[in-house]
Design a protein around this motif. Structure first.
Motif, PDB file in Angstrom:
ATOM      1  N   MET A   1      -9.144  -9.490  -3.831  1.00 23.57           N
ATOM      2  CA  MET A   1      -8.367  -8.276  -3.628  1.00 23.57           C
ATOM      3  C   MET A   1      -7.976  -7.641  -4.968  1.00 23.57           C
ATOM      4  O   MET A   1      -8.089  -6.438  -5.158  1.00 23.57           O
ATOM      5  CB  MET A   1      -7.108  -8.590  -2.819  1.00 23.57           C
ATOM      6  N   SER A   2      -7.501  -8.475  -5.896  1.00 24.54           N
ATOM      7  CA  SER A   2      -7.078  -7.938  -7.191  1.00 24.54           C
ATOM      8  C   SER A   2      -8.253  -7.374  -7.973  1.00 24.54           C
ATOM      9  O   SER A   2      -8.128  -6.362  -8.657  1.00 24.54           O
ATOM     10  CB  SER A   2      -6.361  -9.020  -8.008  1.00 24.54           C
ATOM     11  N   ASP A   3      -9.429  -8.020  -7.868  1.00 21.09           N
ATOM     12  CA  ASP A   3     -10.620  -7.513  -8.560  1.00 21.09           C
ATOM     13  C   ASP A   3     -11.028  -6.159  -7.993  1.00 21.09           C
ATOM     14  O   ASP A   3     -11.387  -5.237  -8.737  1.00 21.09           O
ATOM     15  CB  ASP A   3     -11.782  -8.500  -8.427  1.00 21.09           C
ATOM     16  N   ALA A   4     -10.974  -6.037  -6.682  1.00 21.42           N
ATOM     17  CA  ALA A   4     -11.328  -4.766  -6.043  1.00 21.42           C
ATOM     18  C   ALA A   4     -10.349  -3.674  -6.460  1.00 21.42           C
ATOM     19  O   ALA A   4     -10.748  -2.540  -6.759  1.00 21.42           O
ATOM     20  CB  ALA A   4     -11.324  -4.919  -4.528  1.00 21.42           C
ATOM     21  N   ALA A   5      -9.066  -4.018  -6.498  1.00 18.77           N
ATOM     22  CA  ALA A   5      -8.057  -3.036  -6.895  1.00 18.77           C
ATOM     23  C   ALA A   5      -8.280  -2.573  -8.329  1.00 18.77           C
ATOM     24  O   ALA A   5      -8.153  -1.386  -8.639  1.00 18.77           O
ATOM     25  CB  ALA A   5      -6.662  -3.647  -6.740  1.00 18.77           C
ATOM     26  N   LYS A   6      -8.651  -3.517  -9.186  1.00 21.56           N
ATOM     27  CA  LYS A   6      -8.880  -3.166 -10.586  1.00 21.56           C
ATOM     28  C   LYS A   6     -10.065  -2.226 -10.719  1.00 21.56           C
ATOM     29  O   LYS A   6     -10.036  -1.251 -11.472  1.00 21.56           O
ATOM     30  CB  LYS A   6      -9.104  -4.441 -11.395  1.00 21.56           C
ATOM     31  N   ARG A   7     -11.122  -2.498  -9.989  1.00 23.14           N
ATOM     32  CA  ARG A   7     -12.311  -1.647 -10.053  1.00 23.14           C
ATOM     33  C   ARG A   7     -12.044  -0.246  -9.511  1.00 23.14           C
ATOM     34  O   ARG A   7     -12.602   0.735  -9.989  1.00 23.14           O
ATOM     35  CB  ARG A   7     -13.465  -2.288  -9.282  1.00 23.14           C
ATOM     36  N   GLY A   9      -9.047   1.170  -9.493  1.00 29.69           N
ATOM     37  CA  GLY A   9      -7.968   1.817 -10.223  1.00 29.69           C
ATOM     38  C   GLY A   9      -6.720   2.031  -9.392  1.00 29.69           C
ATOM     39  O   GLY A   9      -5.964   2.974  -9.614  1.00 29.69           O
ATOM     40  N   VAL A  10      -6.503   1.154  -8.392  1.00 31.54           N
ATOM     41  CA  VAL A  10      -5.326   1.266  -7.532  1.00 31.54           C
ATOM     42  C   VAL A  10      -4.649  -0.099  -7.429  1.00 31.54           C
ATOM     43  O   VAL A  10      -5.177  -1.107  -7.911  1.00 31.54           O
ATOM     44  CB  VAL A  10      -5.706   1.769  -6.116  1.00 31.54           C
ATOM     45  N   ARG A  11      -3.499  -0.156  -6.776  1.00 35.91           N
ATOM     46  CA  ARG A  11      -2.791  -1.425  -6.587  1.00 35.91           C
ATOM     47  C   ARG A  11      -3.418  -2.205  -5.437  1.00 35.91           C
ATOM     48  O   ARG A  11      -4.000  -1.610  -4.516  1.00 35.91           O
ATOM     49  CB  ARG A  11      -1.310  -1.176  -6.304  1.00 35.91           C
ATOM     50  N   PRO A  12      -3.285  -3.539  -5.428  1.00 40.73           N
ATOM     51  CA  PRO A  12      -3.820  -4.340  -4.314  1.00 40.73           C
ATOM     52  C   PRO A  12      -3.279  -3.895  -2.958  1.00 40.73           C
ATOM     53  O   PRO A  12      -4.001  -3.939  -1.959  1.00 40.73           O
ATOM     54  CB  PRO A  12      -3.365  -5.765  -4.658  1.00 40.73           C
ATOM     55  N   GLU A  13      -2.014  -3.463  -2.933  1.00 44.19           N
ATOM     56  CA  GLU A  13      -1.426  -3.003  -1.666  1.00 44.19           C
ATOM     57  C   GLU A  13      -2.193  -1.810  -1.119  1.00 44.19           C
ATOM     58  O   GLU A  13      -2.347  -1.650   0.101  1.00 44.19           O
ATOM     59  CB  GLU A  13       0.045  -2.632  -1.868  1.00 44.19           C
ATOM     60  N   ARG A  14      -2.675  -0.943  -2.028  1.00 40.05           N
ATOM     61  CA  ARG A  14      -3.429   0.221  -1.597  1.00 40.05           C
ATOM     62  C   ARG A  14      -4.767  -0.189  -0.992  1.00 40.05           C
ATOM     63  O   ARG A  14      -5.216   0.378   0.011  1.00 40.05           O
ATOM     64  CB  ARG A  14      -3.657   1.165  -2.791  1.00 40.05           C
ATOM     65  N   VAL A  15      -5.415  -1.196  -1.580  1.00 39.81           N
ATOM     66  CA  VAL A  15      -6.684  -1.693  -1.048  1.00 39.81           C
ATOM     67  C   VAL A  15      -6.479  -2.218   0.369  1.00 39.81           C
ATOM     68  O   VAL A  15      -7.273  -1.943   1.280  1.00 39.81           O
ATOM     69  CB  VAL A  15      -7.264  -2.804  -1.943  1.00 39.81           C
ATOM     70  N   LEU A  16      -5.398  -2.980   0.573  1.00 41.22           N
ATOM     71  CA  LEU A  16      -5.109  -3.537   1.897  1.00 41.22           C
ATOM     72  C   LEU A  16      -4.885  -2.420   2.922  1.00 41.22           C
ATOM     73  O   LEU A  16      -5.370  -2.495   4.058  1.00 41.22           O
ATOM     74  CB  LEU A  16      -3.882  -4.443   1.821  1.00 41.22           C
ATOM     75  N   LYS A  17      -4.173  -1.370   2.519  1.00 44.39           N
ATOM     76  CA  LYS A  17      -3.943  -0.244   3.427  1.00 44.39           C
ATOM     77  C   LYS A  17      -5.256   0.440   3.799  1.00 44.39           C
ATOM     78  O   LYS A  17      -5.467   0.836   4.947  1.00 44.39           O
ATOM     79  CB  LYS A  17      -2.991   0.763   2.779  1.00 44.39           C
ATOM     80  N   LEU A  18      -6.161   0.582   2.830  1.00 44.59           N
ATOM     81  CA  LEU A  18      -7.455   1.206   3.086  1.00 44.59           C
ATOM     82  C   LEU A  18      -8.285   0.372   4.062  1.00 44.59           C
ATOM     83  O   LEU A  18      -8.972   0.901   4.932  1.00 44.59           O
ATOM     84  CB  LEU A  18      -8.217   1.400   1.773  1.00 44.59           C
ATOM     85  N   ILE A  19      -8.192  -0.952   3.928  1.00 43.90           N
ATOM     86  CA  ILE A  19      -8.912  -1.845   4.841  1.00 43.90           C
ATOM     87  C   ILE A  19      -8.376  -1.690   6.261  1.00 43.90           C
ATOM     88  O   ILE A  19      -9.124  -1.511   7.225  1.00 43.90           O
ATOM     89  CB  ILE A  19      -8.794  -3.308   4.369  1.00 43.90           C
ATOM     90  N   ALA A  90      -9.590   7.332  -1.368  1.00 47.96           N
ATOM     91  CA  ALA A  90      -9.129   6.060  -1.921  1.00 47.96           C
ATOM     92  C   ALA A  90      -7.967   6.234  -2.887  1.00 47.96           C
ATOM     93  O   ALA A  90      -7.363   5.251  -3.309  1.00 47.96           O
ATOM     94  CB  ALA A  90     -10.285   5.360  -2.653  1.00 47.96           C
ATOM     95  N   HIS A  91      -7.635   7.464  -3.221  1.00 50.66           N
ATOM     96  CA  HIS A  91      -6.631   7.720  -4.250  1.00 50.66           C
ATOM     97  C   HIS A  91      -5.220   7.438  -3.748  1.00 50.66           C
ATOM     98  O   HIS A  91      -4.891   7.699  -2.598  1.00 50.66           O
ATOM     99  CB  HIS A  91      -6.736   9.176  -4.715  1.00 50.66           C
ATOM    100  N   GLU A  92      -4.376   6.919  -4.644  1.00 55.43           N
ATOM    101  CA  GLU A  92      -2.991   6.621  -4.289  1.00 55.43           C
ATOM    102  C   GLU A  92      -2.150   7.893  -4.160  1.00 55.43           C
ATOM    103  O   GLU A  92      -1.158   7.913  -3.449  1.00 55.43           O
ATOM    104  CB  GLU A  92      -2.361   5.709  -5.340  1.00 55.43           C
ATOM    105  N   ASP A  93      -2.536   8.928  -4.868  1.00 55.72           N
ATOM    106  CA  ASP A  93      -1.772  10.167  -4.880  1.00 55.72           C
ATOM    107  C   ASP A  93      -2.711  11.343  -4.620  1.00 55.72           C
ATOM    108  O   ASP A  93      -3.040  12.101  -5.529  1.00 55.72           O
ATOM    109  CB  ASP A  93      -1.050  10.331  -6.223  1.00 55.72           C
TER     110      ASP A  93
END
Length: 218
Positions: A1-7, A9-19, A90-93
């Protein structure tokens, strides 16, 4: 999860929300989410907001987000447009990114018209209501008009309504944005940007509501 978030450019929480929202394909293995490299490749986000789009590209983005076919795009332009849209989802903002991209969507003009003419001006077929004047904003019409107009029609509208430029001692009550192409209805994202460029909390909230509705396909 953290690797995906880093790639991305968002927080891990954002990746989870997208999933969970179905916007990012992933498979849960044990306690971990596994995301394919091919899926990440289409969602990588460059943190820089980038330069404003040309008016043609800005309109194409706005129309595509509403499921309409943008006119006159080359294959390269279409590919670039779809990449922008994937990144936007995918953007946070998304509001901030849209403000950067759509900053040059039109040429703004601030004018003054007789207050008595405001209600009738809203019905002028040469303009398309937007921002605070757009019913989609959920705001009361008030004592001003915000709209888009064709560049060729701007002098006619100004003459028909005896408008004068705003300036010292003359506060604008008409905000027009001149464009080369005017759809039958202002794209929702354009109207949201007009609201987002205002400082008031009601306008900001209305902008965010419109953007959410567009991105959710409502």
């Amino acid at each position: 999860m953290s690797d995906a978030a880093k790639r991305m450019g968002v927080r891990p929480e954002r990746v989870l929300k997208l999933i969970h929202a179905g916007r990012l394909d992933a498979e849960k293995v044990g306690n971990r989410w596994v995301i394919a490299d091919s899926e990440l490749a289409s969602k990588v986000w460059i943190k820089s907001a980038g330069r404003p789009m040309a008016p043609k590209s800005a309109l194409a983005l706005a129309l595509e987000l509403e499921g309409q076919e943008p006119p006159g795009l080359s294959a390269v332009e279409r590919h670039r447009l779809h990449r922008h849209i994937r990144n936007l989802f995918a953007h946070e903002d998304p509001k901030g990114q849209l403000r950067a991209w759509l900053a040059a969507r039109a040429e703004p003009v601030e004018l003054v018209v007789s207050q008595a003419d405001i209600p009738e001006l809203r019905g002028d077929p040469k303009i398309r209501l937007s921002g605070v004047s757009d019913p989609r904003s959920g705001l009361l019409p008030g004592d001003e008009v915000e709209a888009y107009v064709l560049k060729a029609d701007l002098p006619i509208v100004k003459k028909d309504w005896f408008m004068v430029p705003a300036g010292p001692g003359r506060q604008a009550n008409v905000r027009l944005r001149a464009v080369d192409y005017l759809p039958s209805e202002v794209p929702a994202v354009f109207s949201a940007m007009d609201l987002a460029e205002r400082p008031g909390p009601r306008e900001q909230s209305a902008a965010e509501s419109i953007i959410r509705s567009v991105l959710n396909g409502d």
